[in-house]
Design a protein around this motif. Structure first.
Motif, PDB file in Angstrom:
ATOM      1  N   UNK A  83       0.794  -1.227   0.000  1.00 27.60           N
ATOM      2  CA  UNK A  83       0.000   0.000   0.000  1.00 27.60           C
ATOM      3  C   UNK A  83       0.823   1.271   0.000  1.00 27.60           C
ATOM      4  N   UNK A  84       0.121   2.416  -0.070  1.00 25.39           N
ATOM      5  CA  UNK A  84       0.734   3.735  -0.123  1.00 25.39           C
ATOM      6  C   UNK A  84       1.334   4.136   1.220  1.00 25.39           C
ATOM      7  N   UNK A  85       2.252   5.081   1.158  1.00 27.27           N
ATOM      8  CA  UNK A  85       2.859   5.634   2.361  1.00 27.27           C
ATOM      9  C   UNK A  85       1.795   6.218   3.282  1.00 27.27           C
ATOM     10  N   UNK A  86       0.847   6.962   2.708  1.00 25.74           N
ATOM     11  CA  UNK A  86      -0.159   7.650   3.519  1.00 25.74           C
ATOM     12  C   UNK A  86      -1.232   6.719   4.060  1.00 25.74           C
ATOM     13  N   UNK A  87      -1.215   5.434   3.693  1.00 22.42           N
ATOM     14  CA  UNK A  87      -2.114   4.446   4.272  1.00 22.42           C
ATOM     15  C   UNK A  87      -1.383   3.553   5.267  1.00 22.42           C
ATOM     16  N   UNK A  88      -0.252   3.013   4.832  1.00 16.93           N
ATOM     17  CA  UNK A  88       0.508   2.098   5.697  1.00 16.93           C
ATOM     18  C   UNK A  88       1.022   2.819   6.930  1.00 16.93           C
ATOM     19  N   UNK A  89       1.612   3.984   6.728  1.00 19.57           N
ATOM     20  CA  UNK A  89       2.264   4.694   7.820  1.00 19.57           C
ATOM     21  C   UNK A  89       1.305   5.021   8.967  1.00 19.57           C
ATOM     22  N   UNK A  90       0.092   5.546   8.691  1.00 24.57           N
ATOM     23  CA  UNK A  90      -0.816   5.844   9.811  1.00 24.57           C
ATOM     24  C   UNK A  90      -1.196   4.609  10.623  1.00 24.57           C
ATOM     25  N   UNK A  91      -1.448   3.480   9.940  1.00 27.25           N
ATOM     26  CA  UNK A  91      -1.816   2.276  10.678  1.00 27.25           C
ATOM     27  C   UNK A  91      -0.627   1.775  11.481  1.00 27.25           C
TER      28      UNK A  91
END
Length: 278
Positions: A83-91
């Motif tokens: 997945x994208x940085x802005x999806x993986x990183x928050x989780x």
């Protein structure tokens, strides 16, 4: 927490988001993470050798830290392939402060006020809200358990390193040795999972991995030092403001979408940071 420590942790958050973006940009996430680990380990060992050797009881904390860090990077590498940085990183970052604050409240002696608890809660809720789009946008759901595994490892090493650095009395030596051990643990795991092909990298990959290693080392050295002078749960929570930097990097650098949901979650994160300063 003093204002100087607060600013230092925010700076560390920016460095953390930056090295994640560098790894995400690479063709092979596992190879990039391995290069980061090897460079970081070499630098850590060189710095550690200039300091007195840790006492015997400190090595228990260091070994635990090395294992947690290796697990964290392994889960994160696989998640970035999904997945994208802005999806993986928050989780990956979102669940960690909530776990840390609960454990700190139950088992540690750190004093945290009601406003600070509220700030940690709002901050964690904002980060988790940032990640909800994975279910609504048709992205790979396989990234969720991988990112959550990374989050649990993050909570583990945050607690181990906060306590271990206090026990050691020398945060500089502690960070150096933990990164050296991380390289010892992580390298054979990469070879086992991906074979010798994981070692194949061109000059650009080594340059990007080395830059990421420098940012990662600086970010975590600041964080571990901060944990020796401020409550572990607050430092762990403030580090998660790196999500704001990660979202901006994803939007500007990778062209990822910045919708209303992400904007609202960002406001919640800022509100959580403000509450931790009340």
């Amino acid at each position: 927490m003093s204002f100087a420590v607060f600013l230092a942790v925010i700076g560390a958050a920016f460095l953390h988001a930056s090295w994640n973006a560098l790894i995400k940009q690479g063709a092979s996430k596992m190879t990039g993470m391995l290069i980061l680990t090897l460079v970081q380990g070499a630098v850590g060992l060189a710095i550690a050798m200039t300091r007195p050797m840790p006492d015997a009881h400190v090595w228990v904390w260091l070994l635990g830290s090395g294992l947690f860090h290796s697990a964290y990077k392994l889960f994160l590498s696989y998640a970035y392939e999904q997945g994208d940085l802005s999806r993986v990183y928050p989780i990956a970052r979102g669940a960690a402060p909530l776990v840390v604050v609960v454990i700190s409240a139950l088992f540690l002696a750190d004093q945290i006020s009601g406003w600070e608890y509220l700030g940690v809660f709002v901050l964690g809720l904002g980060i988790l809200t940032m990640a909800q789009g994975v279910f609504a946008s048709g992205e790979s759901r396989r990234l969720v358990p991988l990112a959550l595994g990374s989050a649990m490892a993050t909570a583990g090493y945050s607690l181990v390193d906060g306590l271990g650095a206090r026990v050691s009395g020398d945060a500089v030596a502690y960070v150096g040795w933990l990164f050296a051990l991380d390289a010892v643990f992580f390298t054979p795991v990469c070879l086992l999972l991906r074979g010798r092909a994981v070692l194949k990298a061109d000059r650009r990959a080594w340059m990007m991995g080395s830059l990421a290693a420098g940012a990662s080392y600086g970010a975590y050295a600041i964080a571990v030092w901060a944990m020796t002078v401020a409550p572990i749960a607050l430092v762990a929570a403030l580090r998660e403001t790196s999500i704001l930097f990660a979202v901006l990097i994803g939007w500007v650098w990778f062209g990822e979408k910045l919708g209303l949901g992400k904007a609202l979650a960002a406001v919640m994160i800022i509100g959580g940071v403000v509450l931790t300063r009340v």
